[in-house]
Design an enzyme around this catalytic site. Structure first.
Site, short mmCIF file in Angstrom:
data_model
loop_
_atom_site.label_atom_id
_atom_site.label_comp_id
_atom_site.label_asym_id
_atom_site.label_seq_id
_atom_site.Cartn_x
_atom_site.Cartn_y
_atom_site.Cartn_z
N ASP A 81 -10.42 11.29 8.27
CA ASP A 81 -10.36 10.75 6.90
C ASP A 81 -11.02 9.38 6.83
O ASP A 81 -10.44 8.42 6.31
CB ASP A 81 -8.91 10.69 6.43
CG ASP A 81 -8.79 10.55 4.90
OD1 ASP A 81 -9.78 10.82 4.21
OD2 ASP A 81 -7.71 10.17 4.42
N GLY A 88 0.81 -1.21 0.00
CA GLY A 88 0.00 0.00 0.00
C GLY A 88 0.83 1.26 0.00
O GLY A 88 2.07 1.21 0.11
#
Length: 380
Positions: free
Chosen positions: A184, A57
Site C-alpha cells: 500500500d 490519524g
C-alpha cells in the site's frame, strides 16, 4: 510463525509471569534491540486517556494518537478499534500482521516500532513520532487545504524524498529475509521528519515472500489509485501481489513528486482522471525525442506549477526515467528497487532502465489497457 504469533495476542488466564514469558517468546524479535511491552495504563496516560486533542490519524485497524512517555519521548500510538466480533477478528489479523512485519525492520526510511501493549481486549502498537505529517499533505494544496500547507517542498528535497523511499523499499524487498511486500505504497503512507527524510508507514496488509518466489497468492488490498494494472482485472485467479506491485505504486508517488498532483485528480469540474493516464503524452514528448529540453514550453506542463523550475536537469531526468520504468513497463519488465536506487543516486544511467524503444508502452490508456500490439494477450 502465524500460530505462535497469534498466541501472543490471546488473553490466557494463569500465572502472570508465565503469561508474560509466553507472550514475549511469541513476538517476532526485531533485527536488533528489543521491543518494550507497555501497560494499557501507561499508554492511556501518555495520550491523555486517548484524548481527541491528541488524535493525529486513522489507520485501517484503528486510530493513532500522539503520546509522551515518562522519559519525555514523543511517540505515535495506534489503538485497535472495532464495533463487532467479525470486525474484531479481521482487524486483529491486520494488527497482528503489521506488528509481525514492522517489528523486524530497522531502516532510517521505515517508521520504527518501539513498543506494544496486549491486555485483555486492548491491542496497541507504539511507533516513533514523525513530526512533519505525510508527503501528501506537503505536495497537494486543494481549495480546502490552502491554510494547511505552510511551505511547499522544493525540487532538491523532492529528489531526497524519492531516493529515501526507494532505499526503504529496496531494504524491504532485498535486505529483509524473508522479503517484505508493503502492498500500500502511496504519498499518504510516507511520513516526513523535520528534515524531510521520508519514512514508510502502515504495514497492515504487507506480505512476506521467499527469495525464490516473489508471487504471493493473495488478492491485493491496496489503495485503488496506486494499484498496479495487473490487479485491475475482473479475474481474481490471476491477481497475485508481488514486489513489482510496490514498484508500480512507487512510480505513481514519483509522478506525484514531479507534477504536484494527486494520483487521481480533478481535471475539469467533477471530471476526474488518473495521473498516470494524464501524464502519458507529456512523458512521451520528453522521452521520445532526440534532444530532451526540459525548459521547452511543451515540457513544462508536467512539472509542478506551484514551484519555480529551479531543479537540476539531470536529477529531473532520473526521476522521469524511473517513473516511466516503474509505471508503464509491463510487470515482468519493471526494474527492481535496487536499480531505481542506483539511477536516483546517479550510479546507473537512466537509459539502463528505460530505452527510447520503450516509448511504445506510452499509448492512449496506458498503463491500464492492453499493449496495442498484444490485444487480448498478456502485456508481458
Amino acid at each position: 510463525m502465524a500460530g505462535s504469533y497469534c498466541r501472543w495476542f490471546r488473553n490466557n488466564e494463569g500465572n502472570a509471569n508465565g503469561q508474560d514469558r509466553e507472550e514475549e517468546n511469541a513476538i517476532p524479535a526485531p533485527s536488533r534491540g528489543g521491543v518494550r511491552k507497555y501497560s494499557f495504563e501507561e499508554l492511556a496516560k501518555a495520550t491523555g486517556d486517548f484524548s481527541n486533542n491528541n488524535r493525529v490519524g486513522q489507520g485501517g485497524s484503528g486510530q493513532v494518537y500522539k503520546g509522551t512517555l515518562p522519559n519525555g519521548k514523543q511517540v505515535a500510538i495506534k489503538r485497535l478499534q472495532y464495533n463487532s466480533d467479525p470486525e474484531k477478528q479481521q482487524l486483529e489479523l491486520l494488527f497482528e500482521n503489521e506488528f509481525k512485519t514492522i517489528s523486524r525492520t530497522r531502516h532510517p526510511n521505515i517508521v520504527e516500532v518501539v513498543g506494544y501493549c496486549s491486555e485483555e481486549a486492548d491491542r496497541l502498537i507504539v511507533y516513533e513520532f514523525v513530526s512533519n505529517k505525510s508527503l501528501k499533505s506537503h505536495l497537494y494544496v486543494g481549495r480546502r487545504q490552502q491554510k494547511m500547507v505552510t511551505a511547499l517542498i522544493d525540487w532538491p528535497t523532492r529528489m531526497k524524498i524519492a531516493l529515501g523511499i526507494a532505499e526503504g523499499l529496496a531494504y524491504l524487498h532485498e535486505d529483509c529475509k524473508p522479503g517484505i511486500i508493503h502492498g500500500d505504497i502511496k504519498s499518504d503512507n510516507i511520513l516526513l521528519d523535520d528534515e524531510f527524510n521520508p519514512k514508510i508507514k502502515d504495514f497492515e496488509i504487507s506480505k512476506e515472500f521467499a527469495d525464490s518466489e516473489t508471487d504471493v497468492s493473495t488478492i491485493p488490498m491496496g489503495t485503488p489509485d496506486y494499484l498496479a494494472p495487473e490487479h485491475c482485472t475482473e479475474d481474481d485467479q490471476n491477481k497475485k501481489l508481488t514486489d513489482k506491485s510496490d514498484v508500480f505504486s512507487f512510480g505513481v508517488v514519483l509522478l506525484e513528486l514531479i507534477t504536484g498532483k494527486l494520483a487521481v485528480f480533478e481535471k475539469e469540474r467533477r471530471e476526474y482522471i488518473f495521473l498516470t493516464i494524464w501524464a502519458v503524452p507529456l512523458l512521451k514528448q520528453i522521452l521520445d525525442a532526440d534532444y530532451q529540453d526540459l525548459d521547452a514550453e511543451n515540457c513544462k506542463e508536467i512539472f509542478d506549477s506551484k514551484l519555480p523550475n529551479n531543479f537540476e536537469k539531470n536529477d529531473m531526468k532520473r526521476l522521469i526515467y524511473s517513473t516511466a520504468a516503474c509505471v508503464y513497463k509491463p510487470a515482468n519488465l519493471r526494474p527492481r528497487m535496487c536499480e531505481i536506487v542506483k539511477v536516483l543516486n546517479g550510479d546507473m544511467e537512466p537509459k539502463t532502465i528505460w530505452v527510447r524503444s520503450d516509448c511504445k508502452y506510452l499509448y492512449n490508456g496506458s498503463p491500464y489497457t492492453p499493449f496495442p500490439q498484444a490485444q487480448g494477450t498478456s502485456s508481458s
